[in-house]
Design an enzyme around this catalytic site. Sequence first.
Site, PDB file in Angstrom:
ATOM      1  N   SER A 115       1.188  -1.115   0.529  1.00  0.00           N
ATOM      2  CA  SER A 115       0.415  -0.134   0.128  1.00  0.00           C
ATOM      3  C   SER A 115       0.391   0.898   0.062  1.00  0.00           C
ATOM      4  O   SER A 115       0.539   2.323  -0.389  1.00  0.00           O
ATOM      5  CB  SER A 115      -1.115   0.343   1.302  1.00  0.00           C
ATOM      6  OG  SER A 115      -0.665  -0.543   2.665  1.00  0.00           O
ATOM      7  N   ASP A 160      -2.205   8.260   7.809  1.00  0.00           N
ATOM      8  CA  ASP A 160      -2.631   7.516   8.779  1.00  0.00           C
ATOM      9  C   ASP A 160      -2.492   6.675   9.068  1.00  0.00           C
ATOM     10  O   ASP A 160      -1.476   6.801   9.742  1.00  0.00           O
ATOM     11  CB  ASP A 160      -4.227   7.004   7.690  1.00  0.00           C
ATOM     12  CG  ASP A 160      -2.991   6.106   6.557  1.00  0.00           C
ATOM     13  OD1 ASP A 160      -2.357   5.311   7.568  1.00  0.00           O
ATOM     14  OD2 ASP A 160      -4.400   4.783   5.564  1.00  0.00           O
ATOM     15  N   HIS A 171       0.381   4.925   6.847  1.00  0.00           N
ATOM     16  CA  HIS A 171       1.056   5.692   5.793  1.00  0.00           C
ATOM     17  C   HIS A 171       1.218   6.990   5.687  1.00  0.00           C
ATOM     18  O   HIS A 171       0.865   7.825   6.586  1.00  0.00           O
ATOM     19  CB  HIS A 171      -0.076   5.655   4.661  1.00  0.00           C
ATOM     20  CG  HIS A 171      -0.510   4.399   4.519  1.00  0.00           C
ATOM     21  ND1 HIS A 171      -1.785   3.473   4.467  1.00  0.00           N
ATOM     22  CD2 HIS A 171      -0.086   2.990   3.589  1.00  0.00           C
ATOM     23  CE1 HIS A 171      -2.174   2.296   4.439  1.00  0.00           C
ATOM     24  NE2 HIS A 171      -0.455   1.891   3.807  1.00  0.00           N
TER      25      HIS A 171
END
Length: 362
Positions: free
Chosen positions: A39, A326, A329
């Site tokens: 991600s 977040d 990340h």
Amino acid sequence: MGKFLLMLTFLSFFLLTTYKAWSQQQEPQVPCLFIFGDSLVDNGNNNGILTLARANYMPYGLDFPQGATGRFTNGRTFVDILAQLLGFPNYIPPYARVRGRALLRGANYASGAAGIRDETGNNLGDHMPMNQQVGNFGRSVEELRRLFRGDNSTLNAYLSKCILYSGLGSNDYLNNYFMTDYYSTHSQYTPQEYASALLQDYCQQLSLGGRKVIVAAIGQIGCIPYQLARYDGNGSRCNEEINDAIQLFNSGLKKLVIHFNKVLPGAKFVFLDSFESSKDLVLNAKTYGFEVVDKGCCGVGRNNGQITCLPLQQPCEDRSKYIFWDAFHPTEVANILLAKKSYTSKSKTFNYPINIQQLARL
Ligand SMILES: *[C@@H]1O[C@H](CO)[C@@H](O)[C@H](O)[C@H]1NC(C)=O
Ligand SMILES: *[C@@H]1O[C@H](CO)[C@@H](O)[C@H](O)[C@H]1NC(C)=O
């Protein structure tokens, strides 16, 4: 008449120079960039997949011109910025959408929740683990072979100028080894054995025939808001058990890069020490203009780190003051700093044995 000719000469000179400047500007330092990862660099491959590891909803992409594209941050990812530094006119497209001639610039195979191990991330749903990303790269090479009309030597010469980037492993710890109620690896392997098992698989996966390969270490994930919120009920202490375990992996990965550089003549592997560079962001936060190092800009619960940023949730006002977007990340600003460091820093602590700018020039 003479005046007209003179004007025409000026005009064509002007057009020629602007065209030259434009075409030079549009010509990247390497012809293509292929990306493998999770991600941290996924740019939309998970959008059509049944998984919790998805980010194609606001406020993800809040500061990205196209909005929520599936990038797990507010703006550009590390590889978006890297592509810009390398002079690419566009971002490298997600594999899920790239077809035909666009493949000549490369593709991004990264998938949120992905790991080196196939089972990693299954707690979140479907995704493309590294083995599948490598398979998709093989499919891309076959499509390129058709574009090159089966001319293998021209294709191989072309691919040898490209950069391959790979950053994996975080999920093999967060969404596998340290998620003991879902996975059994923690009871099967000591941290050293687990790192060795991961590196053995990764060594195979990285044998892609690439000549310019960037391999990123795992960042300081014992200190992300998610861990700070979980650990010890204390909002400011890192989970050193995780940091210690990933450092075993990272030091083995660096040795693997040194090994590849020794046994693969003509190939150059670069080790990006993301652990050191992410640690540097926190240690020198003030210098970089950060005010918040332990909370996500968007999220729920302690440190905004217990649940990730939810659809339409109100994020923090000033993203540039936060390292983390977040619970997991980095913000775009953090990504810019990390990408620039890996591109230009001459410090072997961050980029070993050379930086990405030097790799591109080889
Ligand atoms: C080119 O390489 C492919 C894959 O390795 C192979 O199947 C094919 O026979 C080669 N073509 C030529 C003309 O050598
Ligand atoms: C959290 O950890 C820090 C650093 O170890 C310590 O100074 C602080 O007192 C701790 N806070 C709580 C609430 O335990």
